[in-house]
Motif scaffolding. Structure first.
Motif, PDB file in Angstrom:
ATOM      1  N   THR A 165       0.828  -1.212   0.000  1.00 51.27           N
ATOM      2  CA  THR A 165       0.000   0.000   0.000  1.00 51.27           C
ATOM      3  C   THR A 165       0.856   1.254   0.000  1.00 51.27           C
ATOM      4  OG1 THR A 165      -1.805  -1.118   1.178  1.00 51.27           O
ATOM      5  CG2 THR A 165      -1.762   1.289   1.260  1.00 51.27           C
ATOM      6  N   VAL A 166       1.876   1.277   0.861  1.00 56.80           N
ATOM      7  CA  VAL A 166       2.677   2.482   1.007  1.00 56.80           C
ATOM      8  C   VAL A 166       3.506   2.780  -0.246  1.00 56.80           C
ATOM      9  CG1 VAL A 166       4.851   1.579   1.972  1.00 56.80           C
ATOM     10  CG2 VAL A 166       3.952   3.768   2.766  1.00 56.80           C
ATOM     11  N   GLN A 167       3.812   1.767  -1.050  1.00 58.65           N
ATOM     12  CA  GLN A 167       4.613   2.017  -2.246  1.00 58.65           C
ATOM     13  C   GLN A 167       3.885   2.890  -3.268  1.00 58.65           C
ATOM     14  OE1 GLN A 167       4.349   0.557  -5.587  1.00 58.65           O
ATOM     15  NE2 GLN A 167       2.337  -0.331  -5.206  1.00 58.65           N
ATOM     16  N   TRP A 168       2.573   3.046  -3.103  1.00 65.71           N
ATOM     17  CA  TRP A 168       1.831   3.931  -4.006  1.00 65.71           C
ATOM     18  C   TRP A 168       2.194   5.398  -3.791  1.00 65.71           C
ATOM     19  CZ3 TRP A 168      -0.560   3.042  -8.354  1.00 65.71           C
ATOM     20  CH2 TRP A 168      -0.953   1.738  -8.635  1.00 65.71           C
ATOM     21  N   VAL A 169       2.855   5.712  -2.667  1.00 64.58           N
ATOM     22  CA  VAL A 169       3.367   7.064  -2.458  1.00 64.58           C
ATOM     23  C   VAL A 169       4.361   7.419  -3.566  1.00 64.58           C
ATOM     24  CG1 VAL A 169       4.863   8.446  -0.946  1.00 64.58           C
ATOM     25  CG2 VAL A 169       2.992   7.116   0.022  1.00 64.58           C
ATOM     26  N   THR A 170       5.133   6.418  -4.017  1.00 65.86           N
ATOM     27  CA  THR A 170       6.093   6.635  -5.105  1.00 65.86           C
ATOM     28  C   THR A 170       5.520   6.274  -6.461  1.00 65.86           C
ATOM     29  OG1 THR A 170       8.018   6.331  -3.682  1.00 65.86           O
ATOM     30  CG2 THR A 170       8.333   5.942  -6.032  1.00 65.86           C
ATOM     31  N   SER A 171       4.953   5.058  -6.585  1.00 61.12           N
ATOM     32  CA  SER A 171       4.468   4.614  -7.894  1.00 61.12           C
ATOM     33  C   SER A 171       3.279   5.451  -8.361  1.00 61.12           C
ATOM     34  CB  SER A 171       4.093   3.130  -7.849  1.00 61.12           C
ATOM     35  OG  SER A 171       3.094   2.888  -6.875  1.00 61.12           O
ATOM     36  N   GLY A 172       2.393   5.849  -7.437  1.00 58.65           N
ATOM     37  CA  GLY A 172       1.276   6.712  -7.806  1.00 58.65           C
ATOM     38  C   GLY A 172       1.755   8.088  -8.239  1.00 58.65           C
ATOM     39  N   TYR A 173       2.779   8.586  -7.568  1.00 54.34           N
ATOM     40  CA  TYR A 173       3.379   9.874  -7.920  1.00 54.34           C
ATOM     41  C   TYR A 173       3.943   9.829  -9.341  1.00 54.34           C
ATOM     42  CZ  TYR A 173       6.608  13.860  -7.543  1.00 54.34           C
ATOM     43  OH  TYR A 173       7.300  15.028  -7.749  1.00 54.34           O
ATOM     44  N   LEU A 174       4.713   8.779  -9.649  1.00 58.58           N
ATOM     45  CA  LEU A 174       5.320   8.653 -10.978  1.00 58.58           C
ATOM     46  C   LEU A 174       4.258   8.547 -12.063  1.00 58.58           C
ATOM     47  CD1 LEU A 174       8.240   6.188 -10.164  1.00 58.58           C
ATOM     48  CD2 LEU A 174       8.422   8.631 -10.623  1.00 58.58           C
ATOM     49  N   LEU A 175       3.210   7.791 -11.782  1.00 57.04           N
ATOM     50  CA  LEU A 175       2.147   7.612 -12.766  1.00 57.04           C
ATOM     51  C   LEU A 175       1.400   8.923 -13.006  1.00 57.04           C
ATOM     52  CD1 LEU A 175       0.666   5.606 -14.570  1.00 57.04           C
ATOM     53  CD2 LEU A 175      -0.806   5.039 -12.630  1.00 57.04           C
ATOM     54  N   ALA A 176       1.107   9.653 -11.926  1.00 58.60           N
ATOM     55  CA  ALA A 176       0.419  10.936 -12.075  1.00 58.60           C
ATOM     56  C   ALA A 176       1.279  11.936 -12.838  1.00 58.60           C
ATOM     57  CB  ALA A 176       0.055  11.491 -10.692  1.00 58.60           C
ATOM     58  N   ALA A 177       2.590  11.958 -12.543  1.00 60.83           N
ATOM     59  CA  ALA A 177       3.494  12.857 -13.266  1.00 60.83           C
ATOM     60  C   ALA A 177       3.519  12.523 -14.751  1.00 60.83           C
ATOM     61  CB  ALA A 177       4.900  12.775 -12.680  1.00 60.83           C
ATOM     62  N   ALA A 178       3.531  11.217 -15.069  1.00 60.25           N
ATOM     63  CA  ALA A 178       3.543  10.803 -16.471  1.00 60.25           C
ATOM     64  C   ALA A 178       2.282  11.267 -17.192  1.00 60.25           C
ATOM     65  CB  ALA A 178       3.667   9.280 -16.559  1.00 60.25           C
ATOM     66  N   LEU A 179       1.129  11.183 -16.518  1.00 58.15           N
ATOM     67  CA  LEU A 179      -0.122  11.604 -17.145  1.00 58.15           C
ATOM     68  C   LEU A 179      -0.147  13.110 -17.397  1.00 58.15           C
ATOM     69  CD1 LEU A 179      -2.685   9.425 -15.153  1.00 58.15           C
ATOM     70  CD2 LEU A 179      -1.924   9.110 -17.508  1.00 58.15           C
ATOM     71  N   VAL A 180       0.380  13.894 -16.452  1.00 58.52           N
ATOM     72  CA  VAL A 180       0.438  15.342 -16.657  1.00 58.52           C
ATOM     73  C   VAL A 180       1.388  15.671 -17.808  1.00 58.52           C
ATOM     74  CG1 VAL A 180       1.048  17.553 -15.609  1.00 58.52           C
ATOM     75  CG2 VAL A 180      -0.164  15.836 -14.262  1.00 58.52           C
ATOM     76  N   MET A 181       2.513  14.968 -17.877  1.00 55.01           N
ATOM     77  CA  MET A 181       3.475  15.205 -18.954  1.00 55.01           C
ATOM     78  C   MET A 181       2.878  14.925 -20.325  1.00 55.01           C
ATOM     79  SD  MET A 181       7.013  13.764 -17.308  1.00 55.01           S
ATOM     80  CE  MET A 181       7.866  14.679 -16.014  1.00 55.01           C
ATOM     81  N   LEU A 182       1.913  14.015 -20.378  1.00 53.02           N
ATOM     82  CA  LEU A 182       1.238  13.728 -21.646  1.00 53.02           C
ATOM     83  C   LEU A 182       0.579  14.979 -22.222  1.00 53.02           C
ATOM     84  CD1 LEU A 182      -0.693  10.332 -21.395  1.00 53.02           C
ATOM     85  CD2 LEU A 182       0.971  11.001 -23.125  1.00 53.02           C
TER      86      LEU A 182
END
Length: 477
Positions: free
Chosen positions: A60-77
């Protein structure tokens, strides 16, 4: 000499309008992106503290990093659309405010959902600032000097991953993980003030209709792909298959709609350009390898050699220093010698480093692994940053924002995949007669072997790139 030449050139660079100091603008935007990357990598060392504070599992806690990276990728799109639709000041002010709001939510978090919400909001900062930095450089820097200036700007951003784990670990050990956010908040406020007065516009805006449907399809595909790969470790194969099918279907519908859509996201015609396609594929592969091996090696030396967690982090330090501080030199090589030298030399060093790890394995010892990683990191960094600079040099001006959006989105999206794949290979061997260390060493050898194969593939892609682009991106342009 390189830095002094850079400073002289920066003074002479003036935009087409009456605004001054464009490279100061780049520095402000890069520092804002630096804060985003610093908090991202700092959080990797706080997982045990977060698990204890919020009573959540590691998955669960790893989503602090993996969710962050995924959200950043979507904004970069969206950065190609943002570049054409909004001003530089609007984009920077928005990114700074997202970081500040996220900082406050994280620093005062009383529950894990609040912390995660803060991190997802902060991801918008990196998602906006990193492409904005390159787009400003493309607006104000002559094409023949792109390598050097992109390298200078990357120094600020790439130092953050080297400092992040040390910063996060020290703050957590001597104070609290919350101080990571309290300490970065004043810097973000200062950059917000500086940026509001210094950031100007160097290109004209166009009112465009944003393609929310295609954006949603790409977002769903990325989420399904990441969830599918992370589910592999739990051996729930039906779930994995279903998620990968969802990813494939979303991509298929996206491509079909792209043929007729009248709304804007980014131009797919950029994939018809050899300069983009054959620099984009190595760029993704190099990022896959970098993020994956940065996870693998600290665990490798602890599991195989019995080293401490401190040693596991320190083996990456020499390579990380060259990764960041070498950027101006690598960019200067591209500008003055063309793509052949930095791209092929970089890939050669990358391949030699992982080949040594694959061939020698446990016989290398901690010092040997550190040296091999240093060679790997120098080569990977040289090829990685110059893949973007070379591709952008050879592309028509009109397609550069679209290419920049895809470069940035791709490197964010593929990083988590590298960690997942290499960690699966590392733990894949379970020989009943071997010790835990021997099984880890054998599994890691498969991971190193995969990276050697990727190094050979990258060489082939660069060879095609250099032949197809000819003199369109030479250092003498």
């Amino acid at each position: 000499m390189i830095v002094s030449n850079f400073l002289k050139e920066a003074i002479t660079l003036t935009p087409t309008h009456k605004q001054a100091k464009p490279m100061l603008v780049v520095a402000i935007v890069a520092l804002m992106s630096f804060l985003g990357v610093l908090t991202e990598t700092s959080m990797n060392t706080t997982f045990p503290a977060l698990m204890k504070a919020f009573h959540v599992s590691l998955s669960t806690v790893q989503w602090v990093t993996s969710g962050y990276l995924l959200a950043a990728a979507l904004v970069m799109l969206t950065s190609a659309y943002m570049k054409r639709r909004f001003t530089n000041r609007q984009l920077f002010m928005s990114s700074a405010m997202l970081f500040i709001i996220g900082d406050l939510l994280c620093a005062t978090a009383q529950s894990f959902p609040q912390l995660l919400a803060g991190r997802l909001i902060q991801a918008g900062c990196v998602g906006l600032c990193t492409p904005l930095m390159v787009n400003i450089i493309l607006d104000v820097v002559p094409r023949a000097k792109l390598g050097l200036y992109i390298g200078i700007a990357n120094v600020i951003v790439l130092i953050a991953p080297a400092l992040g784990p040390t910063f996060g670990g020290a703050v957590t050990a001597f104070a609290s993980w919350r101080m990571i956010f309290w300490l970065t908040l004043p810097l973000a406020l200062l950059l917000l003030i500086l940026g509001s007065g210094q950031i100007h516009q160097y290109s004209t805006q166009t009112r465009l209709a944003f393609d929310w449907v295609r954006f949603g399809l790409l977002g769903a595909a990325l989420v399904a792909l990441n969830l599918g790969l992370t589910t592999i470790s739990s051996r729930h194969w039906l779930v994995v298959a279903a998620l990968l099918i969802v990813c494939a279907l979303c991509m298929a519908v996206f491509l079909r709609l792209s043929r007729t859509s009248t709304r804007f996201l980014f131009s797919l015609t950029v994939f018809k350009q050899p300069a983009f396609l054959f620099s984009f594929l190595p760029y993704l592969t190099l990022q896959f390898a970098n993020v994956g091996i940065n996870f693998l090696l600290p665990n490798y030396v602890q599991e195989v050699f019995g080293a401490s967690a401190l040693i596991g982090g320190l083996i990456l330090l020499p390579g990380s220093v060259f990764n960041g501080l070498g950027q101006p030199v690598y960019g200067w090589m591209l500008d003055h010698f063309g793509g052949r030298l930095p791209l092929l030399l970089g890939d050669g060093l990358f391949t030699i480093g992982v080949l040594a790890m694959a061939a020698l394995g446990p016989a290398m010892g901690v010092l040997g692994v550190t040296i091999a990683y240093l060679i790997f990191a120098i080569g990977r960094s040289m090829a990685f940053s110059n893949s973007v600079a070379y591709g952008l040099k050879a592309l028509p001006k009109a397609l550069q924002p679209d290419a920049n959006a895809l470069y940035n989105m791709g490197q964010q999206a593929v990083g988590g995949i590298g960690t997942t794949v290499l960690s699966l290979l590392m733990t894949a061997v379970h020989h009943p007669g071997w010790s835990h260390a021997q099984n880890i060493a054998a599994g890691s050898a498969w991971a190193f072997g995969l990276l050697v194969a990727l190094g050979i593939v990258i060489f082939g892609l660069y060879w095609i790139l250099l032949r197809r682009t000819g003199s369109t991106a030479t250092g003498n342009e």
